[in-house]
Each structure stands twice: as structure tokens, then as C-alpha cells.
Design an enzyme around this catalytic site. Sequence first.
Site, PDB file in Angstrom:
ATOM      1  N   THR A  33     110.081  61.141 -37.510  1.00  0.00           N
ATOM      2  CA  THR A  33     110.839  60.449 -38.558  1.00  0.00           C
ATOM      3  C   THR A  33     110.006  60.480 -39.830  1.00  0.00           C
ATOM      4  O   THR A  33     108.787  60.451 -39.769  1.00  0.00           O
ATOM      5  CB  THR A  33     111.067  59.001 -38.104  1.00  0.00           C
ATOM      6  OG1 THR A  33     112.022  59.023 -37.067  1.00  0.00           O
ATOM      7  CG2 THR A  33     111.560  58.105 -39.225  1.00  0.00           C
ATOM      8  N   GLY A  74     118.853  53.484 -34.623  1.00  0.00           N
ATOM      9  CA  GLY A  74     117.529  52.849 -34.605  1.00  0.00           C
ATOM     10  C   GLY A  74     117.311  51.981 -35.836  1.00  0.00           C
ATOM     11  O   GLY A  74     118.260  51.550 -36.493  1.00  0.00           O
ATOM     12  N   ASP A  75     116.055  51.765 -36.145  1.00  0.00           N
ATOM     13  CA  ASP A  75     115.684  50.884 -37.251  1.00  0.00           C
ATOM     14  C   ASP A  75     115.793  51.545 -38.625  1.00  0.00           C
ATOM     15  O   ASP A  75     115.945  50.860 -39.638  1.00  0.00           O
ATOM     16  CB  ASP A  75     114.246  50.401 -37.064  1.00  0.00           C
ATOM     17  CG  ASP A  75     113.268  51.578 -37.020  1.00  0.00           C
ATOM     18  OD1 ASP A  75     113.579  52.588 -36.350  1.00  0.00           O
ATOM     19  OD2 ASP A  75     112.205  51.500 -37.658  1.00  0.00           O
ATOM     20  N   GLY A 105     112.182  52.359 -32.541  1.00  0.00           N
ATOM     21  CA  GLY A 105     113.030  51.615 -33.460  1.00  0.00           C
ATOM     22  C   GLY A 105     113.525  50.274 -32.960  1.00  0.00           C
ATOM     23  O   GLY A 105     113.637  49.322 -33.734  1.00  0.00           O
ATOM     24  N   THR A 114     107.942  53.686 -38.797  1.00  0.00           N
ATOM     25  CA  THR A 114     108.232  54.737 -37.828  1.00  0.00           C
ATOM     26  C   THR A 114     107.694  54.338 -36.465  1.00  0.00           C
ATOM     27  O   THR A 114     106.633  53.736 -36.355  1.00  0.00           O
ATOM     28  CB  THR A 114     107.629  56.093 -38.251  1.00  0.00           C
ATOM     29  OG1 THR A 114     107.906  57.048 -37.211  1.00  0.00           O
ATOM     30  CG2 THR A 114     106.135  56.022 -38.489  1.00  0.00           C
ATOM     31  N   GLY A 115     108.460  54.654 -35.432  1.00  0.00           N
ATOM     32  CA  GLY A 115     108.053  54.286 -34.085  1.00  0.00           C
ATOM     33  C   GLY A 115     109.274  53.932 -33.265  1.00  0.00           C
ATOM     34  O   GLY A 115     110.396  54.332 -33.613  1.00  0.00           O
ATOM     35  N   ARG A 141     123.863  55.232 -30.422  1.00  0.00           N
ATOM     36  CA  ARG A 141     122.597  54.537 -30.671  1.00  0.00           C
ATOM     37  C   ARG A 141     122.131  54.712 -32.136  1.00  0.00           C
ATOM     38  O   ARG A 141     122.102  55.801 -32.669  1.00  0.00           O
ATOM     39  CB  ARG A 141     121.529  55.075 -29.722  1.00  0.00           C
ATOM     40  CG  ARG A 141     120.173  54.380 -29.821  1.00  0.00           C
ATOM     41  CD  ARG A 141     119.189  55.094 -30.730  1.00  0.00           C
ATOM     42  NE  ARG A 141     117.906  54.398 -30.768  1.00  0.00           N
ATOM     43  CZ  ARG A 141     116.920  54.691 -31.606  1.00  0.00           C
ATOM     44  NH1 ARG A 141     117.062  55.663 -32.466  1.00  0.00           N
ATOM     45  NH2 ARG A 141     115.794  54.002 -31.590  1.00  0.00           N
TER      46      ARG A 141
HETATM   47  N1  ASP Z   1     112.181  54.730 -35.692  1.00  0.00           N
HETATM   48  C1  ASP Z   1     112.974  55.876 -35.350  1.00  0.00           C
HETATM   49  C2  ASP Z   1     114.112  55.449 -34.451  1.00  0.00           C
HETATM   50  O1  ASP Z   1     113.905  54.628 -33.578  1.00  0.00           O
HETATM   51  C3  ASP Z   1     112.212  56.927 -34.626  1.00  0.00           C
HETATM   52  C4  ASP Z   1     110.883  57.324 -35.213  1.00  0.00           C
HETATM   53  O2  ASP Z   1     110.340  56.643 -36.069  1.00  0.00           O
HETATM   54  O3  ASP Z   1     110.353  58.382 -34.825  1.00  0.00           O
HETATM   55  O4  ASP Z   1     115.200  55.991 -34.573  1.00  0.00           O
END
Ligand code: ASP
Length: 339
Positions: free
Chosen positions: A207, A237-238, A260, A257-258, A235
Site C-alpha cells: 500500500t 480496509g483502513d 487495516g 499501512t498494515g 472487504r
Molecule cells: N492497510 C491496507 C489494507 O488493510 C493494506 C496495507 O497497508 O498494505 O487494506
Amino acid sequence: MGKIALAIHGGAGTILRSQMTEELEREYRSGLEAALKAGRAVLEKGGPSLEAVEAAVVSLEDFPLFNAGRGSVFTSEGKNEMDAALMDGRTLKAGAVAFVRNVRNPIRLAREVMERTGHVLLAGEGANQFAAEVHAEMAPDEYFFTEHRWLQLQDAIADGRVQLDHAGKIPDSKFQIAGADLESGISNLESSANPQSQIPNPKSRGTVGAVACDKNGSLAAATSTGGMTNKKFGRIGDTPLIGAGTYADDLCAVSCTGHGEYFMLGVSAYDVSARMRYKGLSLEDAARETIERLTEINGEGGLIAVDTKGNVTLPFNSEGMYRGHITGNDNLMVVEIYK
Ligand code: ASP
């Protein structure tokens, strides 16, 4: 002229030196440097932080190794569905899109949502209709086809996994996400669970995001993603959720990032601002506490943040985070991957 600042990320996760080749590392670094240059050029000309984060994220979306725009991961149906958001801290205006298909630069579409609608977030069919209405630049499926993403999907389908674009810890405490089926892997973040996998682990990161402070001390944040490999059930994410993965106001601008789901539960991007406002913390202390809180609730990942004085911080609790920022009077570029 105040001090300008810019930070970017290309995703966080278990990024192991042992799985990285020199050539691949060079490629990643060149992608990050190109994005820093794009954002820095705007700020050095005296342009607004919003333009700078958009330019940096467009550059990252166009770079096939990151999980956004061109390099987006595949859904269970073999499609690319992308999410993006940006926020202008000066006006507190924001725009976001979720599940958009075939939009070349979702971050540009998020900007259109902010500028042209009274809304913050458009999703799915409606967002795609909006893209057509504003003549957003579209690209055919082939543009988004990258072999490593396709192999990644086959791998995830074979293992019955819905997979985040980075490896990490499996939640195991009272903070475990309700309903998460660890066996079938809905929360299994281990992207190399299949030992036969042909996909080099580091290829699957990414991301992307950018935060900036312009010469007037105005802040902006932008984040863009392809989400999770093999994702289904709509789905989200954040990333496109203001306050969770992306936030900017008069104190700080943040892009996360991470995993989510945990950034949503921790309302992490907004949490940095709240800690500054309510506790009077510095940017660095606030962001550190936000990541500590993320760790407490079993989340994994990182964030980038700037404040109005041009301070920058890039904390994470994962093995690594693709990241970069500009520094010093000459705005030299610093690019890092590991801890
Ligand atoms: N945060 C993003 C999600 O959960 C994924 C990512 O940061 O790699 O969609």
C-alpha cells in the site's frame, strides 16, 4: 517561507533482507525516490501540500511493485479493486473511493470526490459511474496485470487464504478480530505460507501513501491500495476511511499501512492528532504512542506523519516499512526499508 516536509511509504510488513535481492532492492528504492522527487518538486515550487501528496501517490500508483494502482493485487475473481483517500488539513476536506476498477490513478479520483461532490467516500458501481462522469483516466485490465500478483492470487486460492499484502502476526488475544477464521486464513498474514511459492516475499509489499507540509505550514495526507489478495465479500480496509488509514488537520497529516482492520479499530490516523491535541504531545511522541496502542491491540504496520513545523516521523512495529522522506535545507532524499 516555512520548512517544507514530505514523507512517503510503500507498505509495511515482514520485509526480510534474506529474501531481497540487490536488484529488487534497487527497484524499490528507485520507485520511492521517483515519488519523493514528484512530491518535492511541487513543494519546492511553493505548491500546496495537497498537490504534493497527490503527485507522490500517483507516482507510486504507476510503479508496478507496489500494491496500488498498476501493481494492485487481485481479488478472488481475478480483478483489481482499489481504494484511495486524500485529505486537506487546511480545509478539513477529504475525498475517498473504494472498490474502483480500471481507474488508472484512484488517488486522482478521490481528489475529484473531494472537489466535486458534497461527499467524502464513494464506493463500487457508483464510484465507477462517477469516474466515467468526470472522465477519469481509465486503463484496460492488462494494464493492471502483473505476473507476480497473478501468481500470488493462485497461491492464495490454493491455500484458501485471503491475504494481506505483507506478512505478520496472527492476532491471538482478547483483541482478536471477531469472526476472523484463522484456520482458513482470513487473518493469516503469512504471505509465504506455501513453501512451494514461486513468489519472492518482498515482491508482495505495498500500500502506498504520502504526507506533506507546504511552505505555509498546511498539511495533507494521501493513501492508495489494492487491498488484500483474494479478497471477497466487499472487504474494505483502513485506507479509504478518513481517521483510520488517512487523516490531516491543522496539527498533523498521517498515512497508515498494515493490517487495516486494526487501524480501523484503533482509529489510528486520527489517534495521532488526538494525542497531540488532547495530551499536548509532540508529533513524534503522539505517533509513537499510536503505534504502541496498535501493538497492544495486536495490529501490525506503521505510519508516516508530518506536523506544521515540518517535523517528520515514520514509526512502525513490523519488520520493515518501505519509506522515504526529505530532510535538511537541501531537501535531500532519505529512503529506507528495514528497521
Ligand atoms: N492497510 C491496507 C489494507 O488493510 C493494506 C496495507 O497497508 O498494505 O487494506
